[in-house]
Design an enzyme around this catalytic site. Structure first.
Site, PDB file in Angstrom:
ATOM      1  CB  THR A   1      -0.980  -0.143   1.177  1.00 31.60           C
ATOM      2  OG1 THR A   1      -1.498   1.212   1.589  1.00 31.60           O
ATOM      3  CG2 THR A   1      -0.092  -0.310   2.595  1.00 31.60           C
ATOM      4  CG  ASP A   2      -1.173   4.875  -0.897  1.00 32.47           C
ATOM      5  OD1 ASP A   2      -1.727   4.408   0.039  1.00 32.47           O
ATOM      6  OD2 ASP A   2      -1.879   5.662  -1.602  1.00 32.47           O
ATOM      7  CD  GLU A   3      -3.410   3.606   4.431  1.00 31.62           C
ATOM      8  OE1 GLU A   3      -3.088   3.625   5.656  1.00 31.62           O
ATOM      9  OE2 GLU A   3      -4.488   3.139   3.875  1.00 31.62           O
TER      10      GLU A   3
ATOM     11  CE1 TYR B   1      -3.185  -2.433   6.115  1.00 32.64           C
ATOM     12  CE2 TYR B   1      -3.216  -0.281   5.434  1.00 32.64           C
ATOM     13  CZ  TYR B   1      -3.196  -1.401   5.286  1.00 32.64           C
ATOM     14  OH  TYR B   1      -3.200  -1.868   3.753  1.00 32.64           O
TER      15      TYR B   1
ATOM     16  CE  LYS C   1       0.040  -4.645   3.181  1.00 29.33           C
ATOM     17  NZ  LYS C   1      -0.232  -5.930   2.647  1.00 29.33           N
TER      18      LYS C   1
HETATM   19  P1  NAD Z   1      -9.957  -7.480   3.001  1.00 36.47           P
HETATM   20  O1  NAD Z   1      -9.624  -7.064   4.645  1.00 36.47           O
HETATM   21  O2  NAD Z   1     -11.002  -7.246   2.095  1.00 36.47           O
HETATM   22  O3  NAD Z   1      -9.289  -8.984   2.762  1.00 36.47           O
HETATM   23  C1  NAD Z   1      -8.525  -9.845   3.817  1.00 36.47           C
HETATM   24  C2  NAD Z   1      -8.665 -11.173   3.437  1.00 36.47           C
HETATM   25  O4  NAD Z   1      -7.356 -11.746   3.932  1.00 36.47           O
HETATM   26  C3  NAD Z   1      -9.508 -11.573   3.828  1.00 36.47           C
HETATM   27  O5  NAD Z   1     -10.257 -12.805   3.053  1.00 36.47           O
HETATM   28  C4  NAD Z   1      -9.287 -12.452   5.304  1.00 36.47           C
HETATM   29  O6  NAD Z   1     -10.027 -13.423   5.540  1.00 36.47           O
HETATM   30  C5  NAD Z   1      -7.899 -12.716   4.849  1.00 36.47           C
HETATM   31  N1  NAD Z   1      -6.917 -12.808   6.060  1.00 36.47           N
HETATM   32  C6  NAD Z   1      -6.791 -12.248   7.036  1.00 36.47           C
HETATM   33  N2  NAD Z   1      -5.796 -12.827   7.854  1.00 36.47           N
HETATM   34  C7  NAD Z   1      -5.537 -13.980   7.362  1.00 36.47           C
HETATM   35  C8  NAD Z   1      -4.736 -14.944   7.746  1.00 36.47           C
HETATM   36  N3  NAD Z   1      -3.856 -14.659   9.089  1.00 36.47           N
HETATM   37  N4  NAD Z   1      -4.498 -15.949   6.987  1.00 36.47           N
HETATM   38  C9  NAD Z   1      -5.379 -15.944   5.940  1.00 36.47           C
HETATM   39  N5  NAD Z   1      -6.026 -15.227   5.330  1.00 36.47           N
HETATM   40  C10 NAD Z   1      -6.349 -13.909   6.313  1.00 36.47           C
HETATM   41  O7  NAD Z   1      -8.740  -6.487   2.554  1.00 36.47           O
HETATM   42  P2  NAD Z   1      -8.316  -5.964   0.843  1.00 36.47           P
HETATM   43  O8  NAD Z   1      -8.942  -4.436   1.054  1.00 36.47           O
HETATM   44  O9  NAD Z   1      -8.832  -6.910   0.077  1.00 36.47           O
HETATM   45  O10 NAD Z   1      -6.667  -5.873   1.080  1.00 36.47           O
HETATM   46  C11 NAD Z   1      -5.951  -6.947   0.226  1.00 36.47           C
HETATM   47  C12 NAD Z   1      -4.580  -6.575   0.428  1.00 36.47           C
HETATM   48  O11 NAD Z   1      -4.218  -5.420  -0.555  1.00 36.47           O
HETATM   49  C13 NAD Z   1      -3.738  -6.389   1.783  1.00 36.47           C
HETATM   50  O12 NAD Z   1      -2.681  -6.663   1.946  1.00 36.47           O
HETATM   51  C14 NAD Z   1      -3.933  -4.735   1.831  1.00 36.47           C
HETATM   52  O13 NAD Z   1      -2.837  -4.374   2.727  1.00 36.47           O
HETATM   53  C15 NAD Z   1      -3.563  -4.326   0.399  1.00 36.47           C
HETATM   54  N6  NAD Z   1      -3.904  -3.095  -0.043  1.00 36.47           N
HETATM   55  C16 NAD Z   1      -5.328  -2.650   0.045  1.00 36.47           C
HETATM   56  C17 NAD Z   1      -5.911  -1.456  -0.230  1.00 36.47           C
HETATM   57  C18 NAD Z   1      -7.255  -1.071  -0.110  1.00 36.47           C
HETATM   58  O14 NAD Z   1      -7.492   0.040  -0.475  1.00 36.47           O
HETATM   59  N7  NAD Z   1      -8.189  -1.742   0.253  1.00 36.47           N
HETATM   60  C19 NAD Z   1      -5.049  -0.509  -1.093  1.00 36.47           C
HETATM   61  C20 NAD Z   1      -3.310  -0.961  -1.220  1.00 36.47           C
HETATM   62  C21 NAD Z   1      -3.128  -2.229  -0.661  1.00 36.47           C
END
Ligand code: NAD
Length: 324
Positions: free
Chosen positions: A123-125, A147, A151
């Protein structure tokens, strides 16, 4: 190519899988997901009958489970994480466990099984906050929330496994995603669903915080470009090109559902709230041909329509978690 996708039942991981399996009848994807509060197996229902799809419920921190699913994989696309900043402020333990330690378990297994490519989704964060200009991939990380710190820690571990063990790692850093299937605790789906229910929406501070928004389908296209064309040991930004203050975004959402500013409540700012995120994504555009395809206004309208039409998806999820 046999791909292990972690966190595939979440918002972005499930979009990635639906995209890949819909467009490629020969694809083979194994999902490893713990199904935490934000994981919804039904997000994968549209592709559940694809012959190359396999779902395994398991924790990325569990060495044995990870070792079992890693065997025979050509690549890993690692989404699994605790992903909500507000939750990390209430308690950082699960964030360090899953995001840092879980990533280390995966990296160890990938190195042991000589997996050909490991895409670490970040993430950009991790950069903190930037008042002017945009971050390039060589900017130092300076995370401010538990968070983003977790990351950033996982990003450093992934890159270290490349340098130390020669594991073929690529890291993607993306801006804020929006689109269908996003858990209704994040700003856009929380505001949409509250407004559809006639409820108020809570805006942090004065709403000046600026985020760059990218449609989840564009993020996933960028990840796939990096999976197939990224250079080992490198970082790639994936942006949307739409920077908006939370105030402006709230105005767009109110207009779209026909509500007015009386529905907005200003609440005490989030602790350590980053003022602005901005990514320079010229590297992935120039080297891998990435360009976001979804216009923000059209993508937002389609997202609102999706939440209008999918109450049966989000109502039980909102009931499952504490209102915030
Ligand atoms: P989300 O919370 O919707 O999904 C996370 C998934 O991971 C869920 O299905 C959860 O059950 C699973 N999970 C959590 N802990 C786990 C574990 N210990 N073992 C196995 N599975 C596990 O999140 P998202 O928004 O889909 O984000 C996905 C990724 O993208 C993350 O790594 C996040 O940091 C990154 N990201 C998100 C954004 C955003 O805007 N949402 C932006 C940039 C990067």
């Amino acid at each position: 190519m046999r791909i292990l996708v972690t966190g595939g039942a979440g918002f972005i991981g499930s979009e990635y899988i639906r995209q890949r399996l819909t467009s490629d009848p020969t694809a083979r994807i194994t999902v490893l997901d713990k199904l935490t509060y934000s994981g919804v197996e039904a997000n994968l229902a549209p592709i559940a009958d694809h012959p190359g799809y396999r779902f395994v419920r398991g924790d990325i921190c569990d060495h044995d489970a990870v070792d079992h699913v890693m065997a025979g994989q050509d690549a890993v696309v690692h989404f699994a994480a605790e992903s909500h900043v507000d939750r990390s402020i209430e308690g950082a333990g699960p964030f360090v466990r899953t995001n840092v330690m879980g990533t280390q378990v995966l990296l160890d297994a990938a190195a042991r099984h000589r997996v050909g490519r490991f895409v670490h989704v970040s993430t950009d964060e991790v950069y903190g906050s930037i008042s002017e200009g945009s971050w390039t991939e060589d900017c130092p990380t300076a995370p401010n929330s538990p968070y983003s710190a977790s990351k950033a820690g996982s990003d450093l571990l992934a890159l270290a496994y490349h340098r130390t063990h020669g594991l073929d790692v690529v890291v993607t850093r993306c801006s804020n995603n929006y689109g269908p299937y996003q858990f209704p605790e994040k700003l856009i789906p929380l505001f949409i669903t509250n407004l559809l229910d006639g409820k108020a929406v809570a805006l942090y501070g004065d709403g000046r915080n600026v985020r760059d928004w990218v449609h989840v389908s564009d993020h996933c296209r960028g990840i796939d470009l990096v999976l197939h064309g990224g250079r080992a040991g490198e970082i790639y930004h994936i942006g949307g090109g739409t920077e908006l203050s939370n105030h402006k975004l709230t105005g767009l959402l109110l207009d779209a559902v026909g509500a007015d500013w009386e529905r907005v409540v200003y609440v005490e700012d989030r602790k350590g709230h980053d003022l602005r995120y901005s990514l320079d994504d010229s590297k992935i555009r120039e080297r891998l041909g990435y360009a976001p395809q979804t216009d923000f206004v059209e993508g937002l309208a389609a997202t609102i329509a999706w939440y209008r039409e999918h109450r049966s998806w989000w109502e039980p999820l909102k009931a499952r978690v504490e209102p915030r």
